[in-house]
Design a protein around this motif. Sequence first.
Motif, PDB file in Angstrom:
ATOM      1  N   THR A   1       0.838  -1.188   0.000  1.00 56.66           N
ATOM      2  CA  THR A   1       0.000   0.000   0.000  1.00 56.66           C
ATOM      3  C   THR A   1       0.879   1.245   0.000  1.00 56.66           C
ATOM      4  O   THR A   1       1.847   1.314   0.746  1.00 56.66           O
ATOM      5  CB  THR A   1      -0.909   0.012   1.236  1.00 56.66           C
ATOM      6  OG1 THR A   1      -1.665  -1.195   1.285  1.00 56.66           O
ATOM      7  CG2 THR A   1      -1.861   1.199   1.203  1.00 56.66           C
TER       8      THR A   1
ATOM      9  N   GLN B   1      -2.941   0.214  -3.998  1.00 54.26           N
ATOM     10  CA  GLN B   1      -2.573  -1.041  -3.360  1.00 54.26           C
ATOM     11  C   GLN B   1      -2.333  -2.098  -4.426  1.00 54.26           C
ATOM     12  O   GLN B   1      -3.074  -2.193  -5.405  1.00 54.26           O
ATOM     13  CB  GLN B   1      -3.688  -1.507  -2.417  1.00 54.26           C
ATOM     14  CG  GLN B   1      -3.365  -2.783  -1.657  1.00 54.26           C
ATOM     15  CD  GLN B   1      -4.536  -3.218  -0.796  1.00 54.26           C
ATOM     16  OE1 GLN B   1      -5.394  -3.976  -1.227  1.00 54.26           O
ATOM     17  NE2 GLN B   1      -4.582  -2.718   0.430  1.00 54.26           N
ATOM     18  N   GLN B   2      -1.275  -2.869  -4.228  1.00 57.97           N
ATOM     19  CA  GLN B   2      -1.005  -4.023  -5.075  1.00 57.97           C
ATOM     20  C   GLN B   2      -0.882  -5.244  -4.188  1.00 57.97           C
ATOM     21  O   GLN B   2      -0.330  -5.177  -3.089  1.00 57.97           O
ATOM     22  CB  GLN B   2       0.277  -3.820  -5.887  1.00 57.97           C
ATOM     23  CG  GLN B   2       0.153  -2.746  -6.949  1.00 57.97           C
ATOM     24  CD  GLN B   2       1.391  -2.660  -7.816  1.00 57.97           C
ATOM     25  OE1 GLN B   2       2.507  -2.799  -7.349  1.00 57.97           O
ATOM     26  NE2 GLN B   2       1.195  -2.438  -9.098  1.00 57.97           N
ATOM     27  N   ARG B   3      -1.400  -6.350  -4.694  1.00 62.05           N
ATOM     28  CA  ARG B   3      -1.450  -7.572  -3.903  1.00 62.05           C
ATOM     29  C   ARG B   3      -0.523  -8.608  -4.532  1.00 62.05           C
ATOM     30  O   ARG B   3      -0.648  -8.943  -5.707  1.00 62.05           O
ATOM     31  CB  ARG B   3      -2.880  -8.097  -3.852  1.00 62.05           C
ATOM     32  CG  ARG B   3      -3.144  -9.113  -2.772  1.00 62.05           C
ATOM     33  CD  ARG B   3      -4.604  -9.514  -2.763  1.00 62.05           C
ATOM     34  NE  ARG B   3      -5.486  -8.352  -2.682  1.00 62.05           N
ATOM     35  CZ  ARG B   3      -6.805  -8.424  -2.807  1.00 62.05           C
ATOM     36  NH1 ARG B   3      -7.384  -9.572  -3.030  1.00 62.05           N
ATOM     37  NH2 ARG B   3      -7.535  -7.340  -2.727  1.00 62.05           N
TER      38      ARG B   3
ATOM     39  N   ASN C   1       2.660 -10.459  -8.311  1.00 68.36           N
ATOM     40  CA  ASN C   1       1.372  -9.825  -8.552  1.00 68.36           C
ATOM     41  C   ASN C   1       0.856 -10.332  -9.894  1.00 68.36           C
ATOM     42  O   ASN C   1       1.383  -9.982 -10.943  1.00 68.36           O
ATOM     43  CB  ASN C   1       1.541  -8.306  -8.580  1.00 68.36           C
ATOM     44  CG  ASN C   1       0.208  -7.578  -8.723  1.00 68.36           C
ATOM     45  OD1 ASN C   1      -0.846  -8.197  -8.769  1.00 68.36           O
ATOM     46  ND2 ASN C   1       0.268  -6.258  -8.793  1.00 68.36           N
TER      47      ASN C   1
ATOM     48  N   GLN D   1      -5.141  -5.085  -7.365  1.00 76.62           N
ATOM     49  CA  GLN D   1      -4.542  -3.762  -7.352  1.00 76.62           C
ATOM     50  C   GLN D   1      -5.628  -2.694  -7.476  1.00 76.62           C
ATOM     51  O   GLN D   1      -6.666  -2.903  -8.079  1.00 76.62           O
ATOM     52  CB  GLN D   1      -3.518  -3.575  -8.471  1.00 76.62           C
ATOM     53  CG  GLN D   1      -3.858  -4.234  -9.772  1.00 76.62           C
ATOM     54  CD  GLN D   1      -3.446  -5.672  -9.768  1.00 76.62           C
ATOM     55  OE1 GLN D   1      -2.402  -6.016  -9.275  1.00 76.62           O
ATOM     56  NE2 GLN D   1      -4.273  -6.519 -10.321  1.00 76.62           N
TER      57      GLN D   1
ATOM     58  N   HIS E   1      -6.007   1.844  -7.514  1.00 81.36           N
ATOM     59  CA  HIS E   1      -5.300   3.116  -7.514  1.00 81.36           C
ATOM     60  C   HIS E   1      -6.335   4.220  -7.484  1.00 81.36           C
ATOM     61  O   HIS E   1      -7.315   4.188  -8.219  1.00 81.36           O
ATOM     62  CB  HIS E   1      -4.426   3.257  -8.757  1.00 81.36           C
ATOM     63  CG  HIS E   1      -3.704   4.572  -8.820  1.00 81.36           C
ATOM     64  ND1 HIS E   1      -2.530   4.801  -8.153  1.00 81.36           N
ATOM     65  CD2 HIS E   1      -4.022   5.729  -9.436  1.00 81.36           C
ATOM     66  CE1 HIS E   1      -2.136   6.046  -8.381  1.00 81.36           C
ATOM     67  NE2 HIS E   1      -3.022   6.630  -9.160  1.00 81.36           N
TER      68      HIS E   1
ATOM     69  N   HIS F   1      -7.483  -3.481 -15.243  1.00 83.62           N
ATOM     70  CA  HIS F   1      -6.121  -3.954 -15.023  1.00 83.62           C
ATOM     71  C   HIS F   1      -5.687  -4.861 -16.172  1.00 83.62           C
ATOM     72  O   HIS F   1      -6.464  -5.709 -16.635  1.00 83.62           O
ATOM     73  CB  HIS F   1      -6.026  -4.707 -13.699  1.00 83.62           C
ATOM     74  CG  HIS F   1      -6.624  -3.947 -12.550  1.00 83.62           C
ATOM     75  ND1 HIS F   1      -6.131  -2.742 -12.118  1.00 83.62           N
ATOM     76  CD2 HIS F   1      -7.708  -4.217 -11.762  1.00 83.62           C
ATOM     77  CE1 HIS F   1      -6.855  -2.311 -11.103  1.00 83.62           C
ATOM     78  NE2 HIS F   1      -7.826  -3.175 -10.881  1.00 83.62           N
TER      79      HIS F   1
ATOM     80  N   TYR G   1       0.934  -8.977 -13.639  1.00 84.37           N
ATOM     81  CA  TYR G   1       0.315  -7.653 -13.720  1.00 84.37           C
ATOM     82  C   TYR G   1       1.200  -6.722 -14.548  1.00 84.37           C
ATOM     83  O   TYR G   1       2.417  -6.681 -14.374  1.00 84.37           O
ATOM     84  CB  TYR G   1       0.132  -7.103 -12.309  1.00 84.37           C
ATOM     85  CG  TYR G   1      -0.255  -5.648 -12.260  1.00 84.37           C
ATOM     86  CD1 TYR G   1      -1.544  -5.245 -12.564  1.00 84.37           C
ATOM     87  CD2 TYR G   1       0.675  -4.681 -11.904  1.00 84.37           C
ATOM     88  CE1 TYR G   1      -1.902  -3.908 -12.521  1.00 84.37           C
ATOM     89  CE2 TYR G   1       0.338  -3.342 -11.851  1.00 84.37           C
ATOM     90  CZ  TYR G   1      -0.960  -2.960 -12.156  1.00 84.37           C
ATOM     91  OH  TYR G   1      -1.300  -1.631 -12.107  1.00 84.37           O
TER      92      TYR G   1
ATOM     93  N   SER H   1      -2.519  -0.530 -14.913  1.00 83.89           N
ATOM     94  CA  SER H   1      -3.937  -0.238 -14.694  1.00 83.89           C
ATOM     95  C   SER H   1      -4.329   0.981 -15.519  1.00 83.89           C
ATOM     96  O   SER H   1      -3.492   1.841 -15.810  1.00 83.89           O
ATOM     97  CB  SER H   1      -4.214   0.028 -13.213  1.00 83.89           C
ATOM     98  OG  SER H   1      -3.940  -1.111 -12.431  1.00 83.89           O
TER      99      SER H   1
END
Length: 944
Positions: A473, A510-512, A565, A573, A575, A616, A625, A628
Amino acid sequence: MKRNLQTSRRRVTLHCFALLTAGIAPQLKAQAVATPTPQQGEAVELSPFVVTTDKDVGYAANQSLSGSRLATEIRFIPSPVSVLTREFLDDLAVSDVQEAMQWTVNTVAANSSDAGGALAQGTPALSPNDNDIRTRGRILVSVARNFFKWSVNSDVYNTERLDLSRGPNGLLFGDSNLSGMVNITTKRALFRPVNSVQFQTNSYGGYRTSLDVNRPLIEKKLAVRLNAVVQQTDDWRDYGRVGNKGGSLAGTWRPAPDLEVRVEGEIGRRNNVYAAPYLRSTVSAWNHVAVFDSPGSLTAAQATAAGLARTAANVFVLNVARPADGPVNWATMGQTTATAALQSWVATRLPPGSTLTPVSVLEPARLSTTPVFKDFVVPDYSFGLRNAANRLASDFHTASLFVEKRVGRNLMVEVAGNLQVEDRLNYTRQGGNIDLAYDVNRLLPAGYTINGSNANPYFLQPYLQSNQRIFNTYTRVWEGRAAAVYRWERSWFKQSVGLLSTLRRFDAGQQRFTMTRTNGAVANLADASNAIFNRSYVGERQFSSIDFLQGNVYTLGSARVEYINHSGVAPGQSHADSQIRSLQAFASGSWLKSEHLRTVLGIRRDEFYAKQYGTHRFDPVTGRYLRSELTEILRSTIDSPTVGLVLAVVPQLSVYGNTSRSYNPPTTSVLNYQNRPIEAPLGETREFGLKFALWENRLSGSLGFYKSEQENNRAFSNPLNGALANIHELLGLPFPGTPSDTNTLSADGTEFELHANLTREWTLTANLGRPHSNTRDSFGSFRALYAANTSAWSAIANNSADPRSTLMRNYLTIIDNNLAAAAAGDGEEDNFNRKLTANLVTRYQFQRGPLKGLAAGGGVNYLGEQKIGTDASGADIYSEGYALYSAFARYRGTWKGRSWSLQVNAANLLDTEKFRYLQLVNNQRGAYRVVPPRLIRVTLNLSY
């Protein structure tokens, strides 16, 4: 009660203290200085933007900027404002804002291992904001620092005071939720020397050191101030850790008597490990008879009948105690499951009234024709697994500039700006629960051996298993303001009239990242064969595990493993890019020659937009990924008026009242079920009450009543979204995203606050709050969508010849039940609302005699019953209220012209053990937290 503290760790702490004392003390000039207190004349003379604390007595503050955004005596502010002074913070030896705010009026704040919204992990919230402070029921408070928006749970090493402005009246100069705003005032550079170093250790283990050095470089012209903190302490649960480092540098430059320039910069790093506050079992369905004698030895139907389940075709498990073995495919192996009627929550003690039979979480399973399992218990409150999965790694920095200029006699101008940057990594498990299972496999997966044998050495052992994730984050906030205030005086009124313009740019996302195999046979990283599940057996809770870090690649057996990711963790993710422009006009001051009537009048107009990157792009082959793209824009203009007055009935007693609107600007564009953006939540509050000051202001306080309402309050339902998604799939229609909805939030209550300086030696503060909140008009957008489609969907459900009819009936039943439950809850008391909160803190300081220099005091923090849900009969269920007691003692002395103090604090003095239930699960008490046990802090402070 087990504490799991090691003697060697305490010795290391003492050695650290000795080294720090020897290393730092000689470097500080030996000048006797009292505890730093800002004096008049240290800011531009009569600046309306800076409060002075020279009239503060004990715990009672005299002035505040909150409520009118101008330096005003609190008794003349037409809204409730509470202040925690530096003296109060020092007496209670609190370390961060959330710990401090627990003592304010009508407030419930999370503790360090309780923070945020991740209920299962106990970690701070996975959002850009890890402040979890709620006033007036369950409503989150906005947090600002020097009236700039702030998202970090700040350490108080650099804090001068905390102001809580309850209700939206304080929002005339800062947007927030309906409940109010906490403003953190930081320490600024002063034109006198300050030298202080503090050492602290506690009964959990570890140390904390802070430094405060102020230097006037040019008399009344230029000064600098350095504050720093280093903390390495244990949490009360096994393997928990709090790591905190921070440094702040402030400067004040006064090139002319009517011009002052202040700068501040801070850099900080947090590295905290949080033990899981509870575990959830997945064993309640198992009959304790059937096991898997070999992979696939039970069919799926046989396993289900026995309360077990067969794993899928590809389930790659990494035993973290044996990482060199690499991920092993446990395809078609057995696992225990829970019944739908029982989610058995692992407890230290079973809930009151429970008839369940406890089994230790450490106990291997027993095979028996009569099931022995009913519920797990853990050995004690401090029990935890050594697990780096629940960890926070955060870096932040901020820089601020303030320029104040007096023009002539009556005009004051301020220009200020702030930059806040934070990057945070939350290491956590996938999903919200940490499930405990038994290994029911006699043999290991085919082709896998341990010590040359295929026999499973972990047969019937309890374990935890999950997929590991990192939430990365980031927050970027640029904010600036310009204000001009003109002091206008006539014989019958004295008013400060002003304009304030602000601009804020908020950029967050945030990206996961998920632990994934990157060299598997299938290139698509989202494929099940590339998913890695970490397993830890409870009997090996002392294991030495790899501390998997983002950016590192690990070779485990033949597998390469790292956090990736990829599309398998979608949405994965987000934004948000938003901007707020605000223009405010206000007037604050007195009327009549007696000045018995005080008013605050203002109007604020905000124009804001919020952009959300919701589309995305992923690599079509690997699923990684890529980027976005912007998909939505929300724009809105909102006017927020404020009117407040204070009327002195007699000099010692005043009545106050105010009405004010507020709004909470969305940082992302959230869509409703008509695919339209949901507007900003809009609130309105009316308050009135009494303020009193008796016996030459030695006894002061307030009694107030409030009533608030907020429209467009966000509401979300997983069951409704799930049913709607299934209907769309059944009809072959796309289901875009996860829509949200709204409701109307109402809050009302009573608040009381008292400050008493009964003698020169004895000071006391107390407060009480009785909040009530409820919601109504829930899910209006969904109801409109449902009404428009009910006929068509019901036709399918009622057509027995249609193969979709049974599924459609099931989905419609889910919708009807959830909408009926929402309607039944309209106007009912909200879950998580405390019936009553109360605090009392008192201190006695010996001013003369043989005990001169000694101070002693204590406090009580009471949290009343908390609603956690409604049972099957419709009766409200409450979590029990409780009181926590604190105490402290301090001795101050001097040695060779140097002042020092030694202080001992005890939090939760009586070691009260209380469950804090959070919710009902299947009409039973479910998720809970436990009150942290007794904590003893020992603090040595040296001033030179």
